[in-house]
Design an enzyme around this catalytic site. Sequence first.
Site, PDB file in Angstrom:
ATOM      1  CG  PHE A 178       9.987   1.591   1.333  1.00 17.79           C
ATOM      2  CD1 PHE A 178       9.240   0.429   1.267  1.00 17.79           C
ATOM      3  CD2 PHE A 178       9.402   2.782   0.914  1.00 17.79           C
ATOM      4  CE1 PHE A 178       7.945   0.444   0.794  1.00 17.79           C
ATOM      5  CE2 PHE A 178       8.104   2.813   0.442  1.00 17.79           C
ATOM      6  CZ  PHE A 178       7.376   1.639   0.384  1.00 17.79           C
ATOM      7  CG  PHE A 185      -1.517   0.739   7.262  1.00 22.29           C
ATOM      8  CD1 PHE A 185      -0.543   1.712   7.456  1.00 22.29           C
ATOM      9  CD2 PHE A 185      -2.449   0.537   8.270  1.00 22.29           C
ATOM     10  CE1 PHE A 185      -0.482   2.456   8.636  1.00 22.29           C
ATOM     11  CE2 PHE A 185      -2.402   1.266   9.457  1.00 22.29           C
ATOM     12  CZ  PHE A 185      -1.412   2.224   9.643  1.00 22.29           C
ATOM     13  CG  ASN A 205       1.942   6.935   4.424  1.00 15.34           C
ATOM     14  OD1 ASN A 205       2.197   5.729   4.363  1.00 15.34           O
ATOM     15  ND2 ASN A 205       0.830   7.439   3.934  1.00 15.34           N
ATOM     16  CE  LYS A 252      -2.001   5.835   5.477  1.00 16.14           C
ATOM     17  NZ  LYS A 252      -1.578   4.679   4.699  1.00 16.14           N
ATOM     18  CE  LYS A 254       3.320   1.012  -5.523  1.00 14.37           C
ATOM     19  NZ  LYS A 254       2.830   0.704  -4.162  1.00 14.37           N
ATOM     20  CB  CYS A 274      -0.370   8.068   0.365  1.00 14.32           C
ATOM     21  SG  CYS A 274      -2.018   7.397   0.105  1.00 14.32           S
ATOM     22  CB  VAL A 334      -9.145   3.864   0.331  1.00 18.10           C
ATOM     23  CG1 VAL A 334      -9.573   3.248   1.640  1.00 18.10           C
ATOM     24  CG2 VAL A 334      -7.637   4.099   0.322  1.00 18.10           C
ATOM     25  N   GLY A 355      16.079   5.966  -6.668  1.00 13.07           N
ATOM     26  CA  GLY A 355      15.249   6.112  -7.866  1.00 13.07           C
ATOM     27  C   GLY A 355      14.985   7.569  -8.170  1.00 13.07           C
TER      28      GLY A 355
END
Length: 453
Positions: free
Chosen positions: A255, A155, A214, A210, A327, A266, A11, A259
């Site tokens: 989303f 974010f 998540n 936040k 990812k 996070c 970040v 998978g």
Amino acid sequence: MRICIIGAGYVGLVAAACFAEMGNRVICVERDPLRVARLNRGEATIYEPGLQPMLSAHLASGHLSFSQHLAEGVAECEVVFIAVGTPSGEDGSADLSHVLAVAEELGEILQRACVVVDKSTVPVGTAERVAQRINRRLEQRGKGFQIAVASNPEFLKEGSAVDDFMRPDRVIIGCDDLASTELLRRLYAPFLRNHERLLCMSARAAEFSKYAANAFLATKISFINEMAGLCARLDVDIEEVRRGIGSDSRIGTHFIYAGCGYGGSCFPKDVRALIRTAEQEGLEPGILRAVEARNALQKTWLFQLLREHFSGHLQGRVVALWGMAFKPGTDDLREAPSLVLLDALLAAGATVQACDPVATAGVAARYGQAVASGQLRLSESPYSVVEGADALVLVTEWKQFRQPDFTRVRALMRMPVVFDGRNIYDGRQLAELGFLYRGIGRPVLGRCMVRAA
Ligand SMILES: NC(=O)c1ccc[n+]([C@@H]2O[C@H](COP(=O)([O-])OP(=O)(O)OC[C@H]3O[C@@H](n4cnc5c(N)ncnc54)[C@H](O)[C@@H]3O)[C@@H](O)[C@H]2O)c1
């Protein structure tokens, strides 16, 4: 504006480069001397599309610099961002030791007023704790000013972090001090030219937003994964169901891809931290616990499919893995589903040939022994790892793996079997090419006789 960012991790580094890109003068303070040395040489320490050119350009223009020394960093700054890690503590709660240590240090060295901003993901009340620590020390030192602390949760998504920072869906500023809010509004104005999505609220609401964001995204993933589990039993294709429900605007298309589980730095830790917060408040976080349990199960799904396929005997089998990063678009391996699969395969005696466009160095560092013994072979070529393989497993859906030459893959493999951990392939097409295809929550397609190892 003159800005200091504390922590040159994922970040901090992205934020520093992006603030510099907008013409600010940014100094990024990092305690790891090796990281500082590499960054000052212009080497991006993480892989993130678009980051390297920004880093090079702004080091050269003098808008961006890196230092190990906080006093140098904050000397002339109007805004100081705290972007250090908040990993899971032993009980699952967010470990605030890095954030609070920075607060102590700031109280020790600040010589002039500035706005301090929590960018790290932190539990409700942390901005108040940081303010107390800094201001108590400033008072002891006889300084005639106090510091306002704002919450400005980040974010960005790994894999598109630079893009997300430059064009955010929203920027949240949680602060009760009007002058500080105004300063941050000016800092973010260039990032919000096309759409005004700056949301001002209390610091406590910003901090909670936040975690809630998540936790909600993780919930969507675990929900669709649970549906995929049912689909697998009922001979239904979860991909058809996904399209069927995603077209409802109340549900949406994001989303809801089944998978092999979520990972990264996070979602897992933030869901754990929220569970701990609820427990501390005497509440039962039933949904969050289920989200976490489903995800733990999901990360074992591919291994279960492989074990079933080989009737429990993986010893001596050669398994090719495509994708190791948690990812696409990043080299981050933190809590990656690939690691759960890799551990299980190595423990079962399989040989693994793994490919990832950018994460093989990180994998080699973690699995030195398996690499040295030859049980784990790493490559950046998707075709070399399928050579002689008894099965191919797609774990991370990098673009490179989306449309491979499956005729070539089939010719290289010992057994033409594909386990699609992200449901990106057309199973019918693969079956026509002679593969056995298994996805997550999808019917089994094609045939393949299992040969003796
Ligand atoms: N990674 C993401 O995608 C992401 C997205 C949004 C929010 N966040 C949150 O942002 C925070 C940072 O995450 P990250 O992934 O960048 O972490 P990270 O572990 O990649 O980086 C943290 C950096 O801070 C440095 N650091 C620690 N203490 C320091 C100190 N006292 N002085 C100077 N440097 C110090 C560490 O050496 C490290 O380089 C976390 O709270 C995380 O939850 C992360």
